[in-house]
Design a protein around this motif. Structure first.
Motif, mmCIF file in Angstrom:
data_model
loop_
_atom_site.group_PDB
_atom_site.id
_atom_site.type_symbol
_atom_site.label_atom_id
_atom_site.label_comp_id
_atom_site.label_asym_id
_atom_site.label_seq_id
_atom_site.Cartn_x
_atom_site.Cartn_y
_atom_site.Cartn_z
ATOM 1 N N ILE A 1 0.687 -11.119 62.388
ATOM 2 C CA ILE A 1 -0.355 -10.867 61.551
ATOM 3 C C ILE A 1 -0.086 -9.539 60.485
ATOM 4 N N ASN A 2 1.241 -9.439 60.134
ATOM 5 C CA ASN A 2 1.418 -8.301 58.990
ATOM 6 C C ASN A 2 0.877 -7.441 57.993
ATOM 7 N N GLN A 3 -0.203 -8.433 57.601
ATOM 8 C CA GLN A 3 -0.922 -7.874 56.332
ATOM 9 C C GLN A 3 -0.844 -6.703 56.047
ATOM 10 N N PRO A 4 -1.710 -5.618 57.485
ATOM 11 C CA PRO A 4 -1.516 -4.352 56.997
ATOM 12 C C PRO A 4 -0.130 -3.735 57.046
ATOM 13 N N VAL A 5 0.405 -4.416 57.294
ATOM 14 C CA VAL A 5 1.683 -3.829 56.381
ATOM 15 C C VAL A 5 2.222 -3.727 55.044
ATOM 16 N N GLU A 6 2.198 -5.015 55.039
ATOM 17 C CA GLU A 6 2.927 -5.602 53.753
ATOM 18 C C GLU A 6 1.682 -5.016 52.717
ATOM 19 N N VAL A 7 0.458 -5.063 52.952
ATOM 20 C CA VAL A 7 0.083 -4.454 51.639
ATOM 21 C C VAL A 7 -0.121 -2.768 51.519
#
Length: 360
Positions: A312-318
């Motif tokens: 669940i890497n969305q907070p890393v990618e954004v």
């Protein structure tokens, strides 16, 4: 009946009306054939070098792009980045690419040792790859090596059972790599904070046409395309319906919304036992590779303990969300990888390319 189910039914009716059941099967392929294909990729480990490389390629990697090339040279194996498999929108600085190389290196080292090739991994001279130098000796059994063909990213709801403290400690031991820190989040309050950041990041990404265009290039909507390409995000591996490619693209464009996907992510995270967040000491190729080694070993240990995992890497990618994610666990460094874990179902495995196509 939800919109996705309606689309599958309508699509099946249209294809069947035009070409019959045989036409539908021809368009999507057979899940039985796909399962045999996936099982062959995960066949038992044999002593030959090609089998070791095959086990290395079963590692986690971003979008299942498999951004690696392998070179066999004497008593050394090198893993090099395949820059033609970059994802510049979601991964503009190649962070995920080098983490993926580290994941492959972790598998490679375990598989090599299990066949009597114990050695050490180091950066290549240019700092852009990994070199594993080994000597022949006795085979070293390791439960993590046994877990390599069983590990998968399971994008499904789990059953919300807590993970025993002894198992959490085992996960931390397996992931202990110099230069990498692991924060385990198992309390509901902080997990909800992580969940909210995942949803915010997912909304940003799904509202970005460039992100969606890039993502679409890596989705394989049916077993036929998954087997033919040997890469990408196979829809059935995340519990989505199998569709002809043209119909799948229509579904992605017209029926998938940020709100719908956020509801799914919220249920998945709320059903998980915990979240693992990995931090590197420094933001460079060396440390991103180390993060990959740590998170892959974590995933293998989890698999051996009967746990399922999903990224669940969305907070890393954004980028705007990274500091908030780090703050949840009292960190100030950039977070590198986020995984949820828990007890859940098995889904179809993801595809891989033939070993011959990735050995230089």
């Amino acid at each position: 009946m939800n919109r996705r189910t309606m689309l599958v039914g309508a699509g099946a009716a249209l294809v069947t009306a035009g070409t019959g059941v045989a036409g539908w099967r021809s368009a999507v392929g057979s899940m039985a054939q796909y399962e045999a294909f996936a099982a062959g990729l995960r066949d038992r480990l044999t002593p030959d070098l090609e089998a070791i490389v095959r086990y290395a390629t079963l590692a986690a990697n971003s979008h299942n792009t498999q951004p690696w090339r392998f070179q066999l040279e004497g008593q050394a194996i090198e893993i090099r980045p395949d820059l033609q498999r970059r994802t510049p929108v979601v991964d503009p600085d190649d962070h995920h690419l080098y983490v993926s190389l580290g994941c492959a290196a972790a598998n490679l080292m375990l598989a090599a040792a299990a066949t009597g090739r114990t050695g050490e991994a180091s950066l290549t001279a240019d700092g852009n790859g990994i070199r594993y130098d080994y000597l022949m000796g006795e085979a070293k059994a390791d439960p993590l090596a046994d877990a390599i063909p069983k590990r998968q990213s399971t994008r499904a709801e789990y059953d919300a059972r807590a993970t025993p403290a002894a198992d959490l400690a085992e996960l931390e031991r397996a992931a202990a790599i110099p230069g990498v820190s692991l924060a385990l989040v198992t309390d509901q309050g902080r997990m909800k904070q992580v969940r909210d950041l995942v949803l915010a990041g997912n909304e940003d990404q799904m509202n970005d046409p460039a992100f969606m265009h890039e993502l679409k290039q890596w989705i394989r909507f049916n077993p036929r395309s998954a087997m033919a390409r040997g890469d990408g995000l196979f829809s059935a591996a995340s519990g989505s319906p199998v569709l002809p490619t043209s119909l799948g693209r229509i579904a992605l464009d017209r029926l998938f919304s940020a709100a719908q996907e956020n509801e799914k992510y919220a249920r998945q995270i709320d059903s998980s036992a915990g979240v693992a967040i990995f931090f590197a000491e420094r933001p460079d190729h060396d440390h991103w590779i180390r993060v990959g080694q740590a998170c892959q070993r974590f995933a293998l240990a989890a698999t051996s303990l009967g746990l399922k995992l999903a990224f669940i890497n969305q907070p890393v990618e954004v980028a705007r969300l990274r500091a908030d994610l780090a703050g949840i666990v009292g960190e100030t460094r950039r977070p590198d990888i986020v995984m949820r874990f828990g007890y859940g179902p098995a889904l179809p495995f993801s595809p891989r390319r033939p070993v011959a196509s990735i050995i230089a």
